[in-house]
Design a protein around this motif. Sequence first.
Motif, short mmCIF file in Angstrom:
data_model
loop_
_atom_site.label_atom_id
_atom_site.label_comp_id
_atom_site.label_asym_id
_atom_site.label_seq_id
_atom_site.Cartn_x
_atom_site.Cartn_y
_atom_site.Cartn_z
N GLY A 102 0.91 -1.19 -0.04
CA GLY A 102 -0.11 0.15 0.09
C GLY A 102 0.88 1.17 -0.03
N ASP A 103 0.43 2.41 0.04
CA ASP A 103 0.84 3.81 0.16
C ASP A 103 0.88 4.09 1.53
N LYS A 104 2.10 4.21 2.17
CA LYS A 104 2.47 4.54 3.29
C LYS A 104 2.31 5.86 3.55
N ASN A 105 2.22 6.90 2.67
CA ASN A 105 2.05 8.18 2.76
C ASN A 105 0.47 8.35 3.28
N ILE A 117 -9.96 9.46 12.14
CA ILE A 117 -11.01 8.49 11.90
C ILE A 117 -12.04 8.73 12.89
N ASN A 118 -13.52 8.49 12.37
CA ASN A 118 -14.62 8.55 13.03
C ASN A 118 -14.46 7.56 14.45
N SER A 119 -15.24 7.83 15.40
CA SER A 119 -14.99 7.07 16.77
C SER A 119 -16.14 5.99 16.63
N TYR A 120 -17.30 5.90 16.13
CA TYR A 120 -18.48 5.32 16.52
C TYR A 120 -18.86 4.86 15.01
N PHE A 121 -19.15 3.41 14.85
CA PHE A 121 -19.86 2.86 13.72
C PHE A 121 -20.97 1.91 14.13
N ASN A 122 -22.12 2.08 13.64
CA ASN A 122 -23.15 1.08 14.28
C ASN A 122 -23.35 0.21 12.93
N ASN A 123 -24.45 -0.54 13.23
CA ASN A 123 -24.73 -1.72 12.46
C ASN A 123 -24.83 -1.32 10.89
N GLU A 124 -25.35 0.14 10.77
CA GLU A 124 -25.60 0.76 9.34
C GLU A 124 -24.23 0.45 8.40
N TYR A 125 -23.14 0.48 9.25
CA TYR A 125 -21.81 0.57 8.24
C TYR A 125 -21.56 -0.99 7.90
N THR A 126 -22.18 -1.43 7.04
CA THR A 126 -22.05 -2.94 6.96
C THR A 126 -20.65 -3.40 6.72
N ASP A 127 -20.13 -2.73 5.61
CA ASP A 127 -18.52 -3.12 5.45
C ASP A 127 -17.55 -3.24 6.46
N ILE A 128 -17.60 -2.01 7.34
CA ILE A 128 -16.91 -1.67 8.40
C ILE A 128 -17.12 -2.91 9.46
N HIS A 129 -18.53 -3.06 9.74
CA HIS A 129 -18.98 -4.43 10.64
C HIS A 129 -18.34 -5.71 10.19
N ARG A 130 -18.33 -5.87 8.94
CA ARG A 130 -18.00 -7.14 8.30
C ARG A 130 -16.63 -7.39 8.61
N THR A 131 -15.76 -6.25 8.36
CA THR A 131 -14.41 -6.34 8.37
C THR A 131 -13.76 -6.64 9.99
N ILE A 132 -14.47 -5.42 10.72
CA ILE A 132 -14.11 -5.75 12.30
C ILE A 132 -14.17 -7.13 12.79
N TRP A 133 -15.55 -7.55 12.57
CA TRP A 133 -16.13 -8.90 13.06
C TRP A 133 -15.11 -10.00 12.58
N THR A 134 -14.46 -10.05 11.57
CA THR A 134 -13.55 -10.84 10.95
C THR A 134 -12.08 -10.92 11.79
N PHE A 155 -5.92 -3.12 7.03
CA PHE A 155 -5.70 -2.47 5.96
C PHE A 155 -7.18 -2.33 5.26
N ASN A 156 -7.77 -3.28 5.04
CA ASN A 156 -9.24 -3.21 4.60
C ASN A 156 -10.07 -2.24 5.35
N PHE A 157 -9.86 -2.02 6.62
CA PHE A 157 -10.79 -1.09 7.50
C PHE A 157 -10.21 0.24 6.95
N PHE A 158 -8.73 0.63 6.93
CA PHE A 158 -8.49 1.99 6.49
C PHE A 158 -8.73 2.25 5.05
N GLY A 159 -8.89 1.23 4.10
CA GLY A 159 -9.39 1.45 2.90
C GLY A 159 -10.84 2.01 2.68
N LEU A 160 -11.67 1.38 3.76
CA LEU A 160 -13.00 1.51 3.73
C LEU A 160 -13.29 2.96 4.26
N VAL A 161 -12.48 3.19 5.49
CA VAL A 161 -12.60 4.75 5.72
C VAL A 161 -12.44 5.81 4.98
#
Length: 229
Positions: A102-105, A117-134, A155-161
């Motif tokens: 990836g791009d370190k910069n 990065i936002n501090s709070y993610f509820n169930n509506e953030y399905t992509d984030i939810h799936r990644t963090i659950w994994t 890495f996927n989490f940062f990408g989704l953010v």
Amino acid sequence: MKRDSYNEQRERGNFSFPVEYHYVTNHHPRYNMPYHWHIQYEIIRVLEGKIVISIDENEYTASAGDIIFITDGCVHGGKAFLENTIYECMVFDKKLFETNVGDKNILQKFFEHHLIINSYFNNEYTDIHRTIWTIFDALKAKPNGYEFIVLGCLFNFFGLVLKHNLYTKSFTNFISSNQKNIHKLKKAFHLIETSYSQPLTLEDLANTSGLSPKYFCRFFQSMTNKTPI
């Protein structure tokens, strides 16, 4: 005055995989999370019940299925709102990303707080939810290769953010003012931690923060939702 480890300086995980995992029930010594800070990042997922998390000057109520992200250096603490609350924490060091992937910069924009990065993610953030659950499922079960699963998902989490603009850009004046307040609070925490066995007065705590005793009480309570005593 009882001692709490306000600045957690211990090493997380090990040198090659600096990640620490906790499964927290009402039998855990830090079920109600005391106020503290550390130089690592932290992610919390709530499995059951409800918990109120304070991060610097903000407060979030997280229920089952919700995710809390805590940036390095933030003063934070939590209190279970329901008796049956169960949550998990993972704490990771940015040294985990010392890789050519990836791009370190782009990552440095997060690590140097140009992007918050936002501090709070509820169930509506399905992509984030799936990644963090994994991530948490891998940390809990530890199958062969779980370290790669965790790193890949982070890495996927940062990408989704970035993809969904789930961050704010830092504003110099706001960050400067906020950091000054956090610095004052950390000074008070440090005095409590290093002098807990000695008598401490309100004046001692106020002086170390450069505030009057009257203002220090209001300041401390506004930052932590607790009185200095």
